[in-house]
Design a protein around this motif. Structure first.
Motif, PDB file in Angstrom:
ATOM      1  N   MET A  82     -41.180  58.681 -77.229  1.00 43.23           N
ATOM      2  CA  MET A  82     -41.128  59.146 -75.407  1.00 43.23           C
ATOM      3  C   MET A  82     -40.217  58.360 -75.046  1.00 43.23           C
ATOM      4  N   ALA A  83     -39.071  58.909 -74.106  1.00 42.77           N
ATOM      5  CA  ALA A  83     -37.707  58.564 -73.775  1.00 42.77           C
ATOM      6  C   ALA A  83     -38.204  58.224 -72.177  1.00 42.77           C
ATOM      7  N   VAL A  84     -37.510  56.999 -72.016  1.00 45.12           N
ATOM      8  CA  VAL A  84     -37.555  56.284 -70.607  1.00 45.12           C
ATOM      9  C   VAL A  84     -36.316  56.629 -70.160  1.00 45.12           C
ATOM     10  N   PHE A  85     -37.032  57.366 -68.627  1.00 44.67           N
ATOM     11  CA  PHE A  85     -35.742  57.518 -67.340  1.00 44.67           C
ATOM     12  C   PHE A  85     -36.014  56.485 -66.469  1.00 44.67           C
ATOM     13  N   THR A  86     -34.580  55.673 -66.793  1.00 43.39           N
ATOM     14  CA  THR A  86     -34.143  54.971 -65.421  1.00 43.39           C
ATOM     15  C   THR A  86     -33.289  55.812 -64.249  1.00 43.39           C
ATOM     16  N   GLU A  87     -34.022  55.403 -62.675  1.00 52.27           N
ATOM     17  CA  GLU A  87     -33.072  56.495 -62.092  1.00 52.27           C
ATOM     18  C   GLU A  87     -32.278  55.570 -60.841  1.00 52.27           C
ATOM     19  N   ARG A  88     -31.119  55.407 -61.680  1.00 49.79           N
ATOM     20  CA  ARG A  88     -30.343  54.466 -59.932  1.00 49.79           C
ATOM     21  C   ARG A  88     -30.202  55.266 -58.623  1.00 49.79           C
ATOM     22  N   ILE A  89     -31.228  54.159 -58.176  1.00 49.63           N
ATOM     23  CA  ILE A  89     -31.395  54.602 -56.621  1.00 49.63           C
ATOM     24  C   ILE A  89     -29.754  54.036 -55.827  1.00 49.63           C
ATOM     25  N   PRO A  90     -29.491  54.777 -55.067  1.00 45.97           N
ATOM     26  CA  PRO A  90     -28.045  54.749 -54.237  1.00 45.97           C
ATOM     27  C   PRO A  90     -28.468  53.554 -53.263  1.00 45.97           C
ATOM     28  N   GLU A  91     -27.267  52.851 -53.221  1.00 42.24           N
ATOM     29  CA  GLU A  91     -27.734  51.262 -51.949  1.00 42.24           C
ATOM     30  C   GLU A  91     -28.045  52.256 -50.315  1.00 42.24           C
ATOM     31  N   ASN A  92     -27.478  53.611 -50.487  1.00 39.37           N
ATOM     32  CA  ASN A  92     -28.276  53.626 -48.929  1.00 39.37           C
ATOM     33  C   ASN A  92     -28.755  55.059 -48.851  1.00 39.37           C
ATOM     34  N   ASP A  93     -29.539  55.162 -49.683  1.00 44.31           N
ATOM     35  CA  ASP A  93     -30.938  55.337 -50.206  1.00 44.31           C
ATOM     36  C   ASP A  93     -32.149  54.630 -49.397  1.00 44.31           C
ATOM     37  N   PRO A  94     -32.533  55.734 -48.423  1.00 40.27           N
ATOM     38  CA  PRO A  94     -33.984  55.065 -47.588  1.00 40.27           C
ATOM     39  C   PRO A  94     -34.691  54.404 -48.553  1.00 40.27           C
ATOM     40  N   LEU A  95     -34.881  54.548 -50.034  1.00 43.42           N
ATOM     41  CA  LEU A  95     -35.769  53.797 -51.099  1.00 43.42           C
ATOM     42  C   LEU A  95     -35.402  52.466 -51.302  1.00 43.42           C
ATOM     43  N   ALA A  96     -33.946  52.174 -51.182  1.00 45.95           N
ATOM     44  CA  ALA A  96     -33.252  51.293 -51.818  1.00 45.95           C
ATOM     45  C   ALA A  96     -33.827  49.892 -50.166  1.00 45.95           C
ATOM     46  N   VAL A  97     -34.144  50.762 -48.964  1.00 41.26           N
ATOM     47  CA  VAL A  97     -33.790  49.596 -48.309  1.00 41.26           C
ATOM     48  C   VAL A  97     -35.602  49.788 -47.948  1.00 41.26           C
ATOM     49  N   PRO A  98     -36.243  47.849 -47.822  1.00 46.31           N
ATOM     50  CA  PRO A  98     -37.599  47.776 -47.976  1.00 46.31           C
ATOM     51  C   PRO A  98     -38.121  48.174 -47.222  1.00 46.31           C
ATOM     52  N   GLU A  99     -37.984  48.423 -46.188  1.00 47.63           N
ATOM     53  CA  GLU A  99     -38.218  48.521 -45.046  1.00 47.63           C
ATOM     54  C   GLU A  99     -39.216  50.321 -44.770  1.00 47.63           C
ATOM     55  N   LYS A 100     -37.918  51.064 -45.093  1.00 49.85           N
ATOM     56  CA  LYS A 100     -37.922  52.308 -45.435  1.00 49.85           C
ATOM     57  C   LYS A 100     -39.204  52.582 -46.301  1.00 49.85           C
ATOM     58  N   LYS A 101     -38.631  51.862 -47.388  1.00 43.73           N
ATOM     59  CA  LYS A 101     -39.815  52.368 -48.852  1.00 43.73           C
ATOM     60  C   LYS A 101     -41.378  52.470 -47.627  1.00 43.73           C
ATOM     61  N   GLU A 102     -41.734  51.529 -47.307  1.00 37.43           N
ATOM     62  CA  GLU A 102     -42.817  50.857 -46.770  1.00 37.43           C
ATOM     63  C   GLU A 102     -43.368  51.683 -45.979  1.00 37.43           C
ATOM     64  N   GLN A 103     -42.762  52.522 -45.277  1.00 35.89           N
ATOM     65  CA  GLN A 103     -42.818  53.837 -44.458  1.00 35.89           C
ATOM     66  C   GLN A 103     -43.102  54.920 -45.141  1.00 35.89           C
ATOM     67  N   ILE A 104     -42.046  54.843 -46.144  1.00 30.06           N
ATOM     68  CA  ILE A 104     -42.242  56.490 -47.233  1.00 30.06           C
ATOM     69  C   ILE A 104     -43.899  56.170 -47.510  1.00 30.06           C
ATOM     70  N   ASP A 105     -43.656  55.409 -48.442  1.00 30.95           N
ATOM     71  CA  ASP A 105     -45.000  54.793 -48.819  1.00 30.95           C
ATOM     72  C   ASP A 105     -46.805  55.377 -48.301  1.00 30.95           C
ATOM     73  N   ALA A 106     -46.121  54.708 -46.976  1.00 32.53           N
ATOM     74  CA  ALA A 106     -47.143  54.826 -46.111  1.00 32.53           C
ATOM     75  C   ALA A 106     -47.246  56.230 -45.520  1.00 32.53           C
ATOM     76  N   ILE A 107     -46.938  57.364 -45.672  1.00 32.90           N
ATOM     77  CA  ILE A 107     -46.901  58.319 -45.013  1.00 32.90           C
ATOM     78  C   ILE A 107     -47.156  59.166 -46.341  1.00 32.90           C
ATOM     79  N   LEU A 108     -46.849  58.740 -47.088  1.00 29.66           N
ATOM     80  CA  LEU A 108     -47.703  59.384 -49.156  1.00 29.66           C
ATOM     81  C   LEU A 108     -48.566  58.564 -48.494  1.00 29.66           C
ATOM     82  N   GLU A 109     -48.926  57.864 -48.676  1.00 30.92           N
ATOM     83  CA  GLU A 109     -50.327  57.431 -48.996  1.00 30.92           C
ATOM     84  C   GLU A 109     -51.423  58.269 -47.799  1.00 30.92           C
TER      85      GLU A 109
END
Length: 71
Positions: free
Chosen positions: A1-28
């Motif tokens: 099975m192939a494993v894909f790794t995704e490079r997330i750009p530095e300026n992407d919200p997922l790369a900013v811990p506070e923004k990722k927490e916000q995204i995860d909170a909305i998802l949950e």
């Protein structure tokens, strides 16, 4: 099975811990609502300001839906 790794750009919200927490909170908070995909995308757009390709892929993985349901 192939494993894909995704490079997330530095300026992407997922790369900013506070923004990722916000995204995860909305998802949950909204993952079990009827029409959850659109509800979450609308809230992310409102809170974060935009939805990057990385965020689309992340939402699709977290909701267990195809990426085409998030585009």
């Amino acid at each position: 099975m192939a494993v894909f790794t995704e490079r997330i750009p530095e300026n992407d919200p997922l790369a900013v811990p506070e923004k990722k927490e916000q995204i995860d909170a909305i998802l949950e908070k909204d993952k079990n609502l009827p029409g959850a995909t659109m509800v979450i995308l609308n809230e992310l757009q409102s809170e974060i300001g935009f939805i990057s390709e990385s965020m689309q892929a992340y939402v699709a993985r977290k909701l267990h839906v195809p990426i085409s349901a998030v585009h």
